[in-house]
Design an enzyme around this catalytic site. Structure first.
Site, short mmCIF file in Angstrom:
data_model
loop_
_atom_site.label_atom_id
_atom_site.label_comp_id
_atom_site.label_asym_id
_atom_site.label_seq_id
_atom_site.Cartn_x
_atom_site.Cartn_y
_atom_site.Cartn_z
N TYR A 32 0.93 -1.02 -0.04
CA TYR A 32 -0.05 0.03 -0.15
C TYR A 32 0.87 1.25 0.15
O TYR A 32 0.77 2.08 0.67
CB TYR A 32 -1.13 0.02 1.15
CG TYR A 32 -2.47 0.28 0.93
CD1 TYR A 32 -2.97 0.13 0.02
CD2 TYR A 32 -2.63 1.88 1.40
CE1 TYR A 32 -4.40 0.39 -0.15
CE2 TYR A 32 -3.89 2.19 1.02
CZ TYR A 32 -4.82 1.52 0.14
OH TYR A 32 -5.89 2.10 -0.11
N LEU A 33 1.54 1.18 -0.95
CA LEU A 33 2.81 2.21 -1.06
C LEU A 33 2.25 3.80 -1.10
O LEU A 33 1.62 3.95 -1.80
CB LEU A 33 3.94 1.98 -2.24
CG LEU A 33 4.31 0.34 -2.23
CD1 LEU A 33 5.42 0.02 -3.16
CD2 LEU A 33 5.18 0.22 -0.78
N GLY A 36 5.88 8.20 1.41
CA GLY A 36 7.14 7.76 2.22
C GLY A 36 7.91 6.70 1.82
O GLY A 36 8.96 6.46 1.85
N HIS A 37 7.23 5.53 1.37
CA HIS A 37 7.84 4.45 0.69
C HIS A 37 8.70 4.90 -0.50
O HIS A 37 9.85 4.51 -0.63
CB HIS A 37 6.80 3.32 0.42
CG HIS A 37 6.01 2.66 1.50
ND1 HIS A 37 4.58 3.19 1.66
CD2 HIS A 37 6.38 1.93 2.19
CE1 HIS A 37 4.24 2.46 2.70
NE2 HIS A 37 5.24 1.66 3.33
N GLY A 147 12.02 4.43 7.27
CA GLY A 147 11.62 5.88 7.39
C GLY A 147 11.70 5.92 9.00
O GLY A 147 11.25 5.54 9.81
N ASP A 150 8.67 6.09 11.88
CA ASP A 150 8.58 4.72 12.85
C ASP A 150 9.95 4.75 13.51
O ASP A 150 10.69 3.90 13.27
CB ASP A 150 8.14 3.61 12.21
CG ASP A 150 6.78 3.41 11.66
OD1 ASP A 150 5.94 4.04 12.43
OD2 ASP A 150 6.69 2.97 10.56
N GLN A 153 10.75 1.63 15.41
CA GLN A 153 11.38 0.68 14.65
C GLN A 153 12.73 0.86 14.24
O GLN A 153 13.42 -0.23 14.35
CB GLN A 153 10.44 0.74 13.31
CG GLN A 153 10.78 -0.56 12.46
CD GLN A 153 9.68 -0.79 11.26
OE1 GLN A 153 8.75 -1.56 11.45
NE2 GLN A 153 9.62 0.15 10.18
#
Lengths: 288, 288
Positions: A32-33, A36-37, A147, A150, A153
């Site tokens: 679900y790009l 950000g991706h 990114g 997060d 993460q």
């Protein structure tokens, strides 16, 4: 652009690239790009000969009651975005490919997790490090891209790579923002018009807190208090947390005497937004 | 032969070899090398362009009350043996090099461990998979060599590699034996003369059990009973366990309808010996 679903196929292709001395950049995603991706893919393109994008909604990192079944998916869109942005290989495994048998060896994260969003998602980061360890071994990248949206993460992956001497560089990519400063997120569409107008105040508040440090304030308590006050005046959203921790260790500190993260989570009617800024002891932005 | 103590140094050398298209065989050990280790090195020499031997007494795999402090060490001897046998790189890290900070991500083995020797060594295999994951990432081998004397370790490493898609082949090397069949072990010197004469009966008993399968017996219970009886008549040693499990899953089975391991542990006065034989449903040796 290749699209592969089997681990053996990826192994074969990666071995070829490695033999040819080609460097590999890896962007792991749940699909679900969004922009950000795309930013991650662009960074990977700049710095590597080949770029691998994985799309896998990892069941292990969803808790009970979380939205595994309703997590948005759009394979056609994702393949299109990947191709447009020069991805060389999309790895699209099934659950059965990634978890053909129950795991005999489990990975658990015991540090950097019971703060920020980790508090309310027990086991989430266990699932994250498990799938990333597998994906790193399958794609054998030189560089892997995450990114800073997060940030927790990123901190956990930093620990994973250091703890296990994984032969990969972690590249943390700054958060992509709207023109008014709101961090990009597929969830932003769930904001009402009024909420959308107020939401940039989350980043403004964090920057306000950071500027206090630039002006010489170094008490965690004072900075959080001022940031909360600033934000409460600017938005009707309900603050879930505003936390200030060392970065990337994510440890509690009282004085700002090393790199830190100032992070916020705010509830609106239909969506919870997160954002952060990472800066040094003088308030200079490291990731904003 | 290179002797390196730092991870960065190993990374540099391994990267060079990999770039040159040279295959790497890896023999992880805790040092105090004996003929079992030499056999592993020889196998690695045959099948790879370069051979890496690591010597590291891994504190994580010793339980409380186990012999970490008294574990035998002889670096000069080990370096000599490694050189004699054509090892290209000896990796000799310190505890501080391997564990510079407490781990944030832990690995635990939840399968294949509460049988055989694992029963009496809680946490042992957690330490084993942790250090091996680190060592695999540091040495990036094509093939890794383990002796079948520690069949349970081989089974656990097999699970580790499969669970995490590690890009390495596991090569299980048959146990090296004395002429009379006793499995080689540095601990054999602790046997009295009389015990030494009796000790080969451990392997004889296991082979006796296997032959029952060749003759058509397929009940686990009957085979174990007969093997215990055979062994009790041949030695004064006290049987710790004789177990028959599926291999490499190490699951309890009633009928011999797949590959199995028949394994024994026997207490003598000053030493506990282990041995095993792995065979298929017809009793044909897979590892003996």
């Amino acid at each position: 652009m290749k699209v592969l679903r089997e681990i053996d196929q990826v192994n074969t292709l990666v071995s070829e690239w490695t033999k040819n001395g080609e460097s590999i950049g890896f962007v792991p995603t749940m699909g679900y790009l969004h922009e950000g991706h795309i930013r991650l893919i662009k960074e990977a393109k700049k710095e590597n000969d080949k770029v691998i994008l994985s799309i896998f909604v990892n069941p292990l990192q969803f808790g009970k009651g979380e939205d595994l079944d309703t997590y948005p998916r759009d394979e056609d869109h994702d393949r299109h975005v990947a191709k447009e942005n020069g991805v060389d290989l999309v790895f699209l495994p099934t659950n059965e490919t990634m978890y053909p048998q129950p795991l005999s060896v489990n990975m658990t994260v015991t540090n950097r997790t019971n703060v920020l969003c980790g508090k309310s998602r027990p086991g989430h980061f266990d699932g994250v490090v498990t799938v990333l360890t597998k994906l790193f071994n399958i794609t054998r990248p030189d560089n892997v891209y995450f990114g800073m949206k997060d940030a927790q993460q990123v901190a956990v992956v930093d620990a994973l790579i250091k703890d296990y001497n994984m032969p990969v560089n972690l590249i943390a990519v700054p958060t992509v923002r709207e023109e008014d400063g709101l961090a990009k997120s597929s969830r932003n569409v769930r904001l009402s018009d009024e909420e959308r107008k107020e939401a940039p105040s989350i980043q403004e508040a964090l920057q306000y807190g950071r500027k206090l440090v630039m002006e010489g304030q170094n008490s965690k308590e004072m900075i959080i208090e001022a940031t909360v006050k600033f934000l409460e005046q600017k938005t009707h959203g309900k603050i879930d947390y505003i936390e200030l921790l060392s970065y990337p260790e994510l440890e509690f500190i009282e004085k700002i005497d090393r790199p830190v993260i100032l992070a916020a989570a705010v509830f609106y009617d239909n969506v919870r937004l997160i954002d952060n800024v990472v800066f040094d002891h003088e308030g200079l932005v490291i990731y904003g």
